[in-house]
Design a protein around this motif. Sequence first.
Motif, PDB file in Angstrom:
ATOM      1  N   ALA A 513       8.766  -2.291   2.436  1.00  0.00           N
ATOM      2  CA  ALA A 513       7.370  -2.742   2.444  1.00  0.00           C
ATOM      3  C   ALA A 513       6.783  -2.617   1.044  1.00  0.00           C
ATOM      4  O   ALA A 513       6.947  -1.586   0.383  1.00  0.00           O
ATOM      5  N   ARG A 514       6.079  -3.653   0.623  1.00  0.00           N
ATOM      6  CA  ARG A 514       5.431  -3.654  -0.686  1.00  0.00           C
ATOM      7  C   ARG A 514       3.921  -3.527  -0.488  1.00  0.00           C
ATOM      8  O   ARG A 514       3.312  -4.315   0.238  1.00  0.00           O
ATOM      9  N   PHE A 515       3.328  -2.551  -1.140  1.00  0.00           N
ATOM     10  CA  PHE A 515       1.903  -2.271  -0.981  1.00  0.00           C
ATOM     11  C   PHE A 515       1.173  -2.796  -2.212  1.00  0.00           C
ATOM     12  O   PHE A 515       1.124  -2.149  -3.255  1.00  0.00           O
ATOM     13  N   ALA A 516       0.633  -3.977  -2.070  1.00  0.00           N
ATOM     14  CA  ALA A 516      -0.006  -4.663  -3.191  1.00  0.00           C
ATOM     15  C   ALA A 516      -1.360  -5.201  -2.744  1.00  0.00           C
ATOM     16  O   ALA A 516      -1.583  -5.463  -1.566  1.00  0.00           O
ATOM     17  N   GLY A 517      -2.258  -5.346  -3.708  1.00  0.00           N
ATOM     18  CA  GLY A 517      -3.524  -6.014  -3.430  1.00  0.00           C
ATOM     19  C   GLY A 517      -4.730  -5.113  -3.468  1.00  0.00           C
ATOM     20  O   GLY A 517      -5.658  -5.341  -4.247  1.00  0.00           O
ATOM     21  N   HIS A 518      -4.752  -4.073  -2.624  1.00  0.00           N
ATOM     22  CA  HIS A 518      -5.978  -3.287  -2.489  1.00  0.00           C
ATOM     23  C   HIS A 518      -5.659  -1.844  -2.132  1.00  0.00           C
ATOM     24  O   HIS A 518      -4.666  -1.552  -1.455  1.00  0.00           O
ATOM     25  N   ARG A 519      -6.517  -0.949  -2.561  1.00  0.00           N
ATOM     26  CA  ARG A 519      -6.481   0.433  -2.108  1.00  0.00           C
ATOM     27  C   ARG A 519      -7.355   0.564  -0.858  1.00  0.00           C
ATOM     28  O   ARG A 519      -8.258  -0.228  -0.641  1.00  0.00           O
ATOM     29  N   GLY A 520      -7.100   1.595  -0.084  1.00  0.00           N
ATOM     30  CA  GLY A 520      -7.956   1.863   1.056  1.00  0.00           C
ATOM     31  C   GLY A 520      -7.165   2.140   2.317  1.00  0.00           C
ATOM     32  O   GLY A 520      -5.936   2.235   2.310  1.00  0.00           O
TER      33      GLY A 520
END
Length: 543
Positions: A513-520
């Motif tokens: 899984a790639r965690f990209a784009g936004h924090r939160g």
Amino acid sequence: MSEATARGSMGRRRFLGAAAGAGVAATTVGAVAWGRLTGETTGTVLASRGEPAPQFAVELPIPPTARPTSRKNGVDHFDVEQREASVEIIPGRKTTIWGYDGIFPGPTFTGRTGHKAVVRVLNSLPVPTSTHLHGGVTPPDSDGYPTDLVVPTKLCGQKLRGGSPGMSGHAMSGHAMHAPASDWHLSPGSKAYEYPLDQRAATLWYHDHRMDFSAPQVWRGLAGFFLVHDDEEERLPLPRGEKDVPLLLCDRSFEADGDFRYPAKDPTCTGEPGVHADYMDGVLGDVQLVNGAPWPVLDVAATRYRFRLLNGSNARRYRLALEPGPRQGVPFTQVGSDGGLLGRPQGLQDIPVSPGERYDVVVDFSGYPVGTEVTLVNTLGKDRMRQVMRFRVVRRERDDTHVPTRLSSTAGALDPSDAVHVRQFDFRRTGSEGAQAMWTVNGRPFSTSEVLAEPRLGTVERWRFTSDFHHPVHLHLAHFQVLTRDGKPPRAADAGWKDTVDVRPYEVVEVLARFAGHRGRYMLHCHNLEHEDMAMMANFRVV
């Protein structure tokens, strides 16, 4: 003993460790139990009342395309109203739906990669809602978190059961739903959801995601397509226009008067959530709908068509096939998955689709003589539910489309060495009969205040999913690639970037899984909506 009770009893005969695989499971339960646990369906059929709906009697409807109400500073602004409406689904009968703009499915939104869209949702229903863009790379305050509610104006200021408007927690299973007052975010009357669309062209969809009541509210019609386009996709010589067809597949049951039938404990969706015990595994309808029509028919030319297949069912799984199949070649050429185009096309004899998954395929009707009727079937279904819809080849036309050998240069595969962390999530029914039975992740029911993982923005992690029954696991925000199934290579149908994966009974599925784009704060959960409503969700936080 009912089928649902039998499945529940077998689920309680064992508790495998989170790392247990199919081989261990087979030695843990008896042969008969194992045969049921590895069956192809999870759920219980809810029988309709009255005369059965006719098959192949109506034309396939195509949802209308939503038009922006304004365009400011390069941002498209849309307005859509959630409202009740009376529509004809079964010929000659009226069905009360809850729909976006009063239709089912809702209007199809279209956007472009990198071109921001703002969708203002006005809630004119008698209950709160939360709209989730499924597959969207979306800021957390626009992700449709279950306690981020759009409250109808007439409910503002009221406190129903549980202390929050229209929310009562997971009281039906006898366990407390830990949602502190600070975790309820209430928008009176409407909410503007902001979608940056910083992602590849893909077939997304939107649907209700309200805490405890997603299942009955989606069942009543709160779902629709959201298509993202980009230059790479539009340069391809794939079918387009009227030959690029979205198909939302779902099953429903009906009362004799035409209204939807659903085994809710409280049909108003304002009091006690959940379904009656026999349907805890999931609710299966006995009428097949495509784009909101029962067993519809589509007249086609003897050319190629692009079909965007979406399983919008609460619990039903499909293995789609064509009957008769083509004389030459494969029935389906897959060009895209949940997260957009594949790098290269691949031929599939059939397509397994669990709730929430999408498959973008091309079907070539040129090998069928004019006059041929081709039926899309679900080989997992029985009797009438084996049929899905029908295509009638009615004419010949020139076809200047084809499927190129190379589709996308942005669909590159992740490498296991990219993973900076390995995490495990076990999806399982825990507890005994009655009030203590619940669907859990890592043995715990959902809590808004508990976070099970904190991946760092921009990193890749290896997540391992294990299960007892069928659990279609969906990640918000993060897209992933399937790495292994029970330590073996994934199925051909697992190809491409995904946001939902079908985890079969006693199976171990690993994804990158790639965690990209936004924090939160975001979620992972089972997309069997009855399981989701009964606490099979968990938080992760991108830091």
